[in-house]
Design a protein around this motif. Structure first.
Motif, PDB file in Angstrom:
ATOM      1  N   TYR A  40       0.840  -1.207   0.000  1.00  0.00           N
ATOM      2  CA  TYR A  40       0.000   0.000   0.000  1.00  0.00           C
ATOM      3  C   TYR A  40       0.873   1.255   0.000  1.00  0.00           C
ATOM      4  O   TYR A  40       0.583   2.226  -0.692  1.00  0.00           O
ATOM      5  N   TYR A  56     -10.826   1.406   5.632  1.00  0.00           N
ATOM      6  CA  TYR A  56     -11.563   1.946   4.483  1.00  0.00           C
ATOM      7  C   TYR A  56     -11.131   1.233   3.203  1.00  0.00           C
ATOM      8  O   TYR A  56     -11.964   0.785   2.410  1.00  0.00           O
ATOM      9  N   MET A  57      -9.819   1.095   3.018  1.00  0.00           N
ATOM     10  CA  MET A  57      -9.313   0.467   1.797  1.00  0.00           C
ATOM     11  C   MET A  57      -9.722  -1.004   1.728  1.00  0.00           C
ATOM     12  O   MET A  57     -10.095  -1.488   0.658  1.00  0.00           O
ATOM     13  N   LEU A 109      -0.784   4.672  -1.307  1.00  0.00           N
ATOM     14  CA  LEU A 109      -2.087   4.686  -0.637  1.00  0.00           C
ATOM     15  C   LEU A 109      -1.980   5.078   0.828  1.00  0.00           C
ATOM     16  O   LEU A 109      -2.915   5.640   1.393  1.00  0.00           O
ATOM     17  N   MET A 121     -10.038   8.013  -3.207  1.00  0.00           N
ATOM     18  CA  MET A 121      -9.676   8.715  -1.971  1.00  0.00           C
ATOM     19  C   MET A 121      -9.327  10.164  -2.270  1.00  0.00           C
ATOM     20  O   MET A 121      -9.732  11.069  -1.548  1.00  0.00           O
ATOM     21  N   LEU A 124      -7.250  -1.398  -6.252  1.00  0.00           N
ATOM     22  CA  LEU A 124      -6.409  -0.445  -5.517  1.00  0.00           C
ATOM     23  C   LEU A 124      -6.255   0.857  -6.298  1.00  0.00           C
ATOM     24  O   LEU A 124      -6.211   1.933  -5.701  1.00  0.00           O
ATOM     25  N   GLN A 154     -12.015  -2.749  -1.119  1.00  0.00           N
ATOM     26  CA  GLN A 154     -11.587  -3.926  -1.877  1.00  0.00           C
ATOM     27  C   GLN A 154     -12.644  -5.021  -1.810  1.00  0.00           C
ATOM     28  O   GLN A 154     -12.925  -5.671  -2.818  1.00  0.00           O
ATOM     29  N   ILE A 172      -9.348   2.762  -5.658  1.00  0.00           N
ATOM     30  CA  ILE A 172      -9.338   3.253  -4.280  1.00  0.00           C
ATOM     31  C   ILE A 172      -8.459   4.498  -4.179  1.00  0.00           C
ATOM     32  O   ILE A 172      -8.849   5.501  -3.585  1.00  0.00           O
TER      33      ILE A 172
END
Length: 131
Positions: free
Chosen positions: A34, A62-63, A39, A80, A73, A67, A76
């Motif tokens: 990540y 949250y991630m 991220l 975000m 990803l 998923q 995401i």
């Protein structure tokens, strides 16, 4: 909630990567992944070890939820950024969920059409002949 911004030194309440892994149920390798994808961000302790602000726990949850709902990803990461630029994050997240639901509905319709075409050909003498 924006991703943790890098700071020169870790704060007193920051979490080690092991503590973050334990708090989120996500492996250390996944957390490093990540971070490599941008991220999440870690600060560095004086010894060079990663240190994560406490709010990263919520961000990782949250991630993971995103998923589980089928977001990649990349989606995401993009989502975000979009969410945090909006004054009303709940509305922004709802919009992302609606967009994802519409994409899934379109994919389901496409798969159903493909299924129907395959089912129709099952009764033909040569299923691959031009219909």
């Amino acid at each position: 909630m924006p991703a943790a911004l890098p700071a020169p030194d870790a704060g007193p309440h920051d979490l080690s990567i092991g503590e973050l892994a334990a708090a989120t149920g996500v492996s250390r390798d996944a957390l490093r992944f990540y971070e490599a994808r941008g991220l999440i961000r870690a600060r560095r302790r004086g010894n060079g070890y990663r240190a994560y602000p406490p709010e990263v726990v919520e961000l990782v949850h949250y991630m993971r939820t995103a998923q589980q709902l089928g977001f990649t990803l990349a989606e995401i990461g993009e989502g975000m950024t979009q969410v945090w630029q909006q004054p009303d994050t709940d509305t922004a997240v709802t919009a992302l969920l609606r967009e994802k639901l519409a994409a899934i509905d379109a994919r389901i319709a496409s798969l159903q059409a493909t299924r129907d075409a395959l089912a129709t050909r099952l009764g033909m003498p040569c299923p691959l002949a031009t219909a």
